[in-house]
Scaffold this active site. Structure first.
Site, mmCIF file in Angstrom:
data_model
loop_
_atom_site.group_PDB
_atom_site.id
_atom_site.type_symbol
_atom_site.label_atom_id
_atom_site.label_comp_id
_atom_site.label_asym_id
_atom_site.label_seq_id
_atom_site.Cartn_x
_atom_site.Cartn_y
_atom_site.Cartn_z
ATOM 1 C CB CYS A 46 -0.952 -0.021 1.187
ATOM 2 S SG CYS A 46 -2.135 -1.396 1.082
ATOM 3 C CB THR A 47 4.050 2.135 1.688
ATOM 4 O OG1 THR A 47 3.461 2.047 2.987
ATOM 5 C CG2 THR A 47 5.052 3.270 1.645
#
Length: 155
Positions: A46-47
């Site tokens: 997600c980062t």
């Protein structure tokens, strides 16, 4: 889990954001919007995806696109994620998963060989009138934004 398809009207939403305000799809009418759904703030995939959107934001905005990220994380987790990664587009919290459900981004998926229920990493592009122009489900975090930019013709 019903998924959105090209030509569908995108379901409206009003969600709290990391910045302490709200984001409403209706307020973005007249603009093209990239809405992406991700499982959890501050996790590696997600980062990577959020930073790819961050790094592409200027060119996406120059092409007339707004970007909104949605996850089931609480607002404080989103605020910490946005600050840590210098994210300058709205991150919205969908704690009760109403928007995730309506957009087809919540349901069964395979994770490490097991079937689980959770956020299906998805990206939906909405035109100025609120119609879906692209609906992508089960996307990979790495390389997704670059592929989306190519599909949208954004340099």
């Amino acid at each position: 889990m019903p998924r959105l398809a090209v030509g569908d009207t995108a379901p409206d939403f009003t969600l709290p954001t990391a910045e302490g305000g709200t984001v409403r799809l209706a307020d973005l009418r007249g603009r093209r919007v990239i809405v992406y759904f991700y499982p959890a703030a501050s996790t590696p995939g997600c980062t990577k995806e959020a930073c790819d959107f961050r790094d592409s934001l200027a060119s996406l905005q120059a092409a007339g696109y707004a970007v909104v990220g949605i996850s089931p994380d609480p607002v404080p987790a989103l605020a910490a994620f946005a600050e840590a990664e210098h994210l300058t587009f709205p991150l919205a919290s969908d704690l009760d998963r109403t928007t995730l459900d309506a957009w087809g981004a919540w349901g069964e998926k395979t994770l490490y060989g097991k079937t689980v229920t959770g956020v299906v990493r998805s990206t939906v592009v909405v035109d100025e009138e609120g119609r879906v122009t692209h609906a992508q489900y089960n996307v990979r975090a790495t390389g997704h934004v670059a592929r989306l930019r190519r599909e949208l013709g954004v340099d």
